[in-house]
Design a protein around this motif. Structure first.
Motif, mmCIF file in Angstrom:
data_model
loop_
_atom_site.group_PDB
_atom_site.id
_atom_site.type_symbol
_atom_site.label_atom_id
_atom_site.label_comp_id
_atom_site.label_asym_id
_atom_site.label_seq_id
_atom_site.Cartn_x
_atom_site.Cartn_y
_atom_site.Cartn_z
ATOM 1 N N PRO A 70 -5.823 13.930 -2.380
ATOM 2 C CA PRO A 70 -6.929 13.240 -3.067
ATOM 3 C C PRO A 70 -6.516 11.794 -3.374
ATOM 4 C CG PRO A 70 -6.476 15.362 -4.112
ATOM 5 C CD PRO A 70 -5.406 15.148 -3.092
ATOM 6 N N THR A 71 -7.456 10.869 -3.226
ATOM 7 C CA THR A 71 -7.156 9.471 -3.552
ATOM 8 C C THR A 71 -6.825 9.352 -5.043
ATOM 9 O OG1 THR A 71 -9.547 9.207 -3.697
ATOM 10 C CG2 THR A 71 -8.490 8.431 -1.684
ATOM 11 N N ALA A 72 -6.156 8.275 -5.393
ATOM 12 C CA ALA A 72 -5.653 8.112 -6.766
ATOM 13 C C ALA A 72 -6.769 8.227 -7.807
ATOM 14 C CB ALA A 72 -4.936 6.764 -6.896
ATOM 15 N N HIS A 73 -7.939 7.649 -7.518
ATOM 16 C CA HIS A 73 -9.006 7.688 -8.528
ATOM 17 C C HIS A 73 -9.609 9.065 -8.662
ATOM 18 C CE1 HIS A 73 -12.417 7.567 -5.616
ATOM 19 N NE2 HIS A 73 -11.542 6.928 -4.869
ATOM 20 N N ARG A 74 -9.532 9.894 -7.584
ATOM 21 C CA ARG A 74 -10.018 11.274 -7.697
ATOM 22 C C ARG A 74 -9.019 12.096 -8.507
ATOM 23 N NH1 ARG A 74 -14.627 13.411 -5.236
ATOM 24 N NH2 ARG A 74 -13.353 15.187 -4.650
ATOM 25 N N ARG A 75 -7.779 11.711 -8.465
ATOM 26 C CA ARG A 75 -6.732 12.468 -9.157
ATOM 27 C C ARG A 75 -6.574 12.021 -10.610
ATOM 28 N NH1 ARG A 75 -3.190 14.731 -11.149
ATOM 29 N NH2 ARG A 75 -1.179 15.509 -10.415
ATOM 30 N N PHE A 76 -6.696 10.705 -10.870
ATOM 31 C CA PHE A 76 -6.368 10.159 -12.204
ATOM 32 C C PHE A 76 -7.544 9.488 -12.904
ATOM 33 C CE2 PHE A 76 -2.340 10.361 -9.938
ATOM 34 C CZ PHE A 76 -1.498 10.930 -10.879
ATOM 35 N N GLY A 77 -8.691 9.387 -12.239
ATOM 36 C CA GLY A 77 -9.811 8.632 -12.804
ATOM 37 C C GLY A 77 -9.766 7.189 -12.327
ATOM 38 N N VAL A 78 -10.941 6.564 -12.262
ATOM 39 C CA VAL A 78 -11.038 5.190 -11.748
ATOM 40 C C VAL A 78 -10.232 4.231 -12.617
ATOM 41 C CG1 VAL A 78 -12.607 3.241 -11.379
ATOM 42 C CG2 VAL A 78 -13.270 5.523 -10.615
ATOM 43 N N ASP A 79 -10.313 4.398 -13.931
ATOM 44 C CA ASP A 79 -9.632 3.453 -14.822
ATOM 45 C C ASP A 79 -8.121 3.446 -14.603
ATOM 46 O OD1 ASP A 79 -9.449 6.022 -15.849
ATOM 47 O OD2 ASP A 79 -9.899 5.464 -17.926
ATOM 48 N N VAL A 80 -7.537 4.639 -14.603
ATOM 49 C CA VAL A 80 -6.075 4.711 -14.458
ATOM 50 C C VAL A 80 -5.639 4.316 -13.037
ATOM 51 C CG1 VAL A 80 -4.080 6.274 -14.505
ATOM 52 C CG2 VAL A 80 -5.766 6.341 -16.357
ATOM 53 N N ALA A 81 -6.421 4.700 -12.032
ATOM 54 C CA ALA A 81 -6.085 4.320 -10.653
ATOM 55 C C ALA A 81 -6.063 2.804 -10.512
ATOM 56 C CB ALA A 81 -7.093 4.923 -9.676
ATOM 57 N N LEU A 82 -7.078 2.179 -11.057
ATOM 58 C CA LEU A 82 -7.187 0.726 -10.995
ATOM 59 C C LEU A 82 -6.002 0.052 -11.701
ATOM 60 C CD1 LEU A 82 -10.700 -0.552 -11.893
ATOM 61 C CD2 LEU A 82 -8.728 -2.010 -11.553
ATOM 62 N N LEU A 83 -5.651 0.554 -12.851
ATOM 63 C CA LEU A 83 -4.529 -0.022 -13.597
ATOM 64 C C LEU A 83 -3.201 0.254 -12.893
ATOM 65 C CD1 LEU A 83 -5.883 0.810 -17.154
ATOM 66 C CD2 LEU A 83 -5.543 -1.489 -16.226
ATOM 67 N N ALA A 84 -3.095 1.404 -12.237
ATOM 68 C CA ALA A 84 -1.881 1.700 -11.468
ATOM 69 C C ALA A 84 -1.767 0.718 -10.301
ATOM 70 C CB ALA A 84 -1.907 3.135 -10.958
ATOM 71 N N SER A 85 -2.885 0.389 -9.702
ATOM 72 C CA SER A 85 -2.879 -0.580 -8.601
ATOM 73 C C SER A 85 -2.389 -1.943 -9.091
ATOM 74 C CB SER A 85 -4.299 -0.691 -8.020
ATOM 75 O OG SER A 85 -4.360 -1.724 -7.070
ATOM 76 N N VAL A 86 -2.930 -2.388 -10.204
ATOM 77 C CA VAL A 86 -2.501 -3.671 -10.772
ATOM 78 C C VAL A 86 -1.019 -3.618 -11.153
ATOM 79 C CG1 VAL A 86 -2.818 -5.257 -12.706
ATOM 80 C CG2 VAL A 86 -4.806 -4.272 -11.565
ATOM 81 N N ALA A 87 -0.609 -2.485 -11.731
ATOM 82 C CA ALA A 87 0.789 -2.350 -12.153
ATOM 83 C C ALA A 87 1.730 -2.374 -10.954
ATOM 84 C CB ALA A 87 0.964 -1.065 -12.958
ATOM 85 N N LEU A 88 1.321 -1.792 -9.835
ATOM 86 C CA LEU A 88 2.166 -1.807 -8.630
ATOM 87 C C LEU A 88 2.278 -3.222 -8.068
ATOM 88 C CD1 LEU A 88 1.073 1.498 -6.842
ATOM 89 C CD2 LEU A 88 3.381 0.941 -7.645
ATOM 90 N N LEU A 89 1.164 -3.933 -8.029
ATOM 91 C CA LEU A 89 1.207 -5.330 -7.557
ATOM 92 C C LEU A 89 2.143 -6.147 -8.450
ATOM 93 C CD1 LEU A 89 0.245 -7.767 -5.905
ATOM 94 C CD2 LEU A 89 -1.726 -7.933 -7.439
ATOM 95 N N ASN A 90 1.969 -5.979 -9.738
ATOM 96 C CA ASN A 90 2.799 -6.713 -10.707
ATOM 97 C C ASN A 90 4.273 -6.323 -10.578
ATOM 98 O OD1 ASN A 90 2.958 -8.345 -13.286
ATOM 99 N ND2 ASN A 90 3.804 -6.401 -13.980
ATOM 100 N N ARG A 91 4.514 -5.041 -10.396
ATOM 101 C CA ARG A 91 5.897 -4.549 -10.268
ATOM 102 C C ARG A 91 6.558 -5.157 -9.033
ATOM 103 N NH1 ARG A 91 10.125 -3.596 -12.573
ATOM 104 N NH2 ARG A 91 11.557 -2.109 -11.682
ATOM 105 N N ALA A 92 5.777 -5.370 -7.988
ATOM 106 C CA ALA A 92 6.323 -5.980 -6.769
ATOM 107 C C ALA A 92 6.933 -7.345 -7.094
ATOM 108 C CB ALA A 92 5.224 -6.122 -5.717
ATOM 109 N N PHE A 93 6.234 -8.146 -7.867
ATOM 110 C CA PHE A 93 6.768 -9.464 -8.229
ATOM 111 C C PHE A 93 7.993 -9.329 -9.134
ATOM 112 C CE2 PHE A 93 2.389 -10.699 -7.025
ATOM 113 C CZ PHE A 93 2.704 -11.686 -6.107
ATOM 114 N N ALA A 94 7.949 -8.353 -10.045
ATOM 115 C CA ALA A 94 9.097 -8.141 -10.934
ATOM 116 C C ALA A 94 10.335 -7.755 -10.133
ATOM 117 C CB ALA A 94 8.763 -7.041 -11.952
ATOM 118 N N VAL A 95 10.145 -6.904 -9.145
ATOM 119 C CA VAL A 95 11.267 -6.439 -8.321
ATOM 120 C C VAL A 95 11.879 -7.602 -7.542
ATOM 121 C CG1 VAL A 95 11.770 -5.096 -6.230
ATOM 122 C CG2 VAL A 95 10.586 -4.024 -8.161
#
Lengths: 297, 297
Positions: free
Chosen positions: A104-129
Motif C-alpha cells: 500500500p502507498t504511504a498515504h494508504r498506510r499512514f494517512g495523507v497528513d503523515v505521508a506528506l510530512l514523511a515526504s518532506v522529512a525525507l527530503l530534508n533529511r537528505a540535505f542533513a545527511v
C-alpha cells in the motif's frame, strides 16, 4: 551464464546491501518520537528497491579512483529524495495510487497528513545527511547540496511533476515529453553521476560528461518504465499500472516500436559517453549495461 | 512616542524592505516555466509578513560585528522554510484553512497539487540559496544547511506538525505543549539566531546562548498567537481563527491569565539572555523588545 555477468550481478548485489544498511542507519530509529513519522519514513525508504541512483554515484566515484565509499552518504541522500518524490506522486491530489513496490502507498498506510510530512522529512533529511557527510571537505558537501537542490527544484522533480499534472496533454510532442522525463526522472540520475564526480574531485568537464551520462540513462530508464506501464500487470511492476492511461507518454506517442527505437538511441549515447570516460569495459560500464539490460527492450 | 522607538521602527521597516526585495530576487521569475509553480511560490513567499526570522538573523549578526548583511540570504532561506510550512499546515489534510494573511490559502488559489509542490519547492530553494550564499565560506554554509535541516526535521517543524495533528489532546500537559511549540515555532527562531552567530563567526558558547534566545522568543511568540487565536477575529490576524477550537493550547490549558504569565516568563528569560549577550541596550535588544511588544500582552 557468463562468469563475468554473474560476478557483476554479485557486485551490484553487494552494493545494494551496503546502501540498504546505510539507509537504515541514517534514519531516526522507528521507536523514537514522533514514532509515526519515523515509521512512515522507514516504510517508504526501506521498501525493496533497486538503489540505482546511489549505486550509480558509488560506481562513478570508484571509476574515478575513489578507493573508499565516499559517495555512500550522498548516494543515500539521493535515495531519500527519490523516496520522498514517490510518496508525493502517489498522493490523492496527484496520481492517487494505491500500490507502490507491491505494498500500500504511504498515504494508504499512514494517512495523507503523515505521508506528506514523511515526504518532506525525507527530503530534508537528505540535505542533513549531505551536510554531515563524513570525510568530505565542506566545499564538496556544498557542491552536492547545490546539485541535489537543482535535481529537486523547478527545473527538476518538482517542476516536472507540475508539468506532468497540469501540462501533459495529447498535444505534447516528443521533444516536450523528453524534457518532462528529463525533469522527472533524468534529474536524479544526473545528480547521481555528478555526485560521484564531485566526491572523486573530478574536473568540471568530466562532471559535465557524467551529467550527460546520467541524463541519457535516466531517459532510457523512463521510456522503459512508460512502455512497461502500458503493457504489464501490477504484480510485475509492484505498482499500479495504467495510471497513465489517457496521459500521453513516449510509449503512446511513438508507439511501442518507436519508443523502443528511442530507448536504443539513448542506450547508444550512454555507450558513447562511457567510451569518452574510458569506462566501457570497467565496472561502471558494466553497471550501466546491467541497468539497460533490466529494461528488457 | 519616544524618538528612539520611532527610529527603531524605521530600522525594522528598512530591514523588512531589504528582506522583501531579496526574497523577490531569490525566486525564479514568475513568468519562467513552470509559471504556475513559480506564481504559487511567489504568492506565498511574498505575501505581507513581518519577516521576523530573517530580521532576527540580520540583527544578531550585526550585533556580533558583521558590518555587511552576510546573513541576508540565509535569513531569506528561513523565510522560505516558514512560507513552505504555512502552505503545508493550511492544506485540507492538515488544518484545512481558507485564509492566510488575509488572502485565500495557496491550495484554494492554485489547487492542492500545485500548493503542495510549491511548498516543497520553497523548502528546496531554501537549501539552494544557502549553498549559493555569496561571501560565506563553505564551512559556514554547511553549518547553516545543518541548522536549517535541524529546524525542519523530526525534532522541528515536521515533527511538531505530526504531534500537533496526531498527539495533541486534552491530556497534554503544559510541558508537552511547550515542547510542541518549541518544535513548531521555536525551531525557526533558534535557527535564525544561530545563523546570525555562524555568519559572524561567533564561538560555540555564544551560538548556544543565541539559540536559547531564539527559543524563548519563539515560545513567547507562540503563546501570544494561541491567545489571539482564541479571542480575535479573522480580520485582525488575517487568518482563520478558531481553527484550534477543541485542540488544547497553552491559552486553553492555562487560561488567559496563566498564559499571559507564561508569556512574561519567556520575555523575562529573553531579557536575561540579552544581558548575557550584552545586547540589552543595543539594536538587537530593542528589536526583541519590539517583537515582544507586538504581542500586546
Amino acid at each position: 551464464m557468463h562468469a563475468a555477468v554473474i560476478a557483476d550481478r554479485a557486485a551490484v548485489g553487494t552494493l545494494e546491501a551496503l546502501v540498504d544498511q546505510r539507509l537504515s542507519d541514517l534514519l531516526p530509529a522507528a521507536d523514537q518520537p514522533p514514532a509515526l513519522l519515523h515509521q512512515a519514513m522507514a516504510y517508504s525508504l526501506l521498501a525493496r528497491g533497486k538503489r540505482m541512483r546511489p549505486i550509480l554515484a558509488l560506481m562513478t566515484s570508484a571509476h574515478l579512483g575513489c578507493r573508499r565509499h565516499l559517495a555512500l552518504d550522498a548516494g543515500c541522500a539521493l535515495e531519500m529524495v527519490h523516496a520522498a518524490s514517490l510518496i508525493m506522486d502517489d498522493l490523492p491530489a496527484m496520481d492517487d495510487a494505491e500500490l507502490r513496490r507491491g505494498q500500500p502507498t504511504a498515504h494508504r498506510r499512514f494517512g495523507v497528513d503523515v505521508a506528506l510530512l514523511a515526504s518532506v522529512a525525507l527530503l530534508n533529511r537528505a540535505f542533513a545527511v549531505v551536510a554531515a557527510s563524513p570525510d568530505l571537505p565542506a566545499e564538496a558537501r556544498i557542491q552536492i547540496v547545490a546539485v541535489l537542490a537543482d535535481a529537486v527544484g523547478s527545473q527538476g522533480l518538482v517542476g516536472g511533476q507540475v508539468l506532468d499534472l497540469r501540462a501533459r496533454s495529447s498535444h505534447m510532442r516528443e521533444s516536450e515529453l523528453e524534457q518532462l522525463n528529463g525533469m522527472k526522472t533524468g534529474a536524479l540520475f544526473v545528480a547521481a553521476a555528478a555526485i560521484g564526480g564531485i566526491v572523486a574531485g573530478a574536473p568540471a568537464p568530466v562532471i559535465e560528461t557524467l551529467k550527460q551520462l546520467g541524463r541519457e540513462l535516466g531517459l532510457a530508464f523512463q521510456i522503459a518504465d512508460d512502455i512497461l506501464d502500458g503493457v504489464e500487470f501490477a504484480h510485475a511492476t509492484g505498482k499500479d499500472t495504467g495510471k497513465d492511461v489517457g496521459k500521453p507518454t513516449l510509449g503512446s506517442v511513438l508507439g511501442p516500436a518507436g519508443a523502443r527505437a528511442l530507448f536504443h538511441e539513448h542506450a547508444a549515447r550512454c555507450r558513447d559517453l562511457l567510451v569518452t570516460l574510458d569506462a566501457q569495459d570497467a565496472a561502471l560500464g558494466r553497471f550501466i549495461e546491467h541497468c539497460l539490460a533490466q529494461a528488457n527492450l
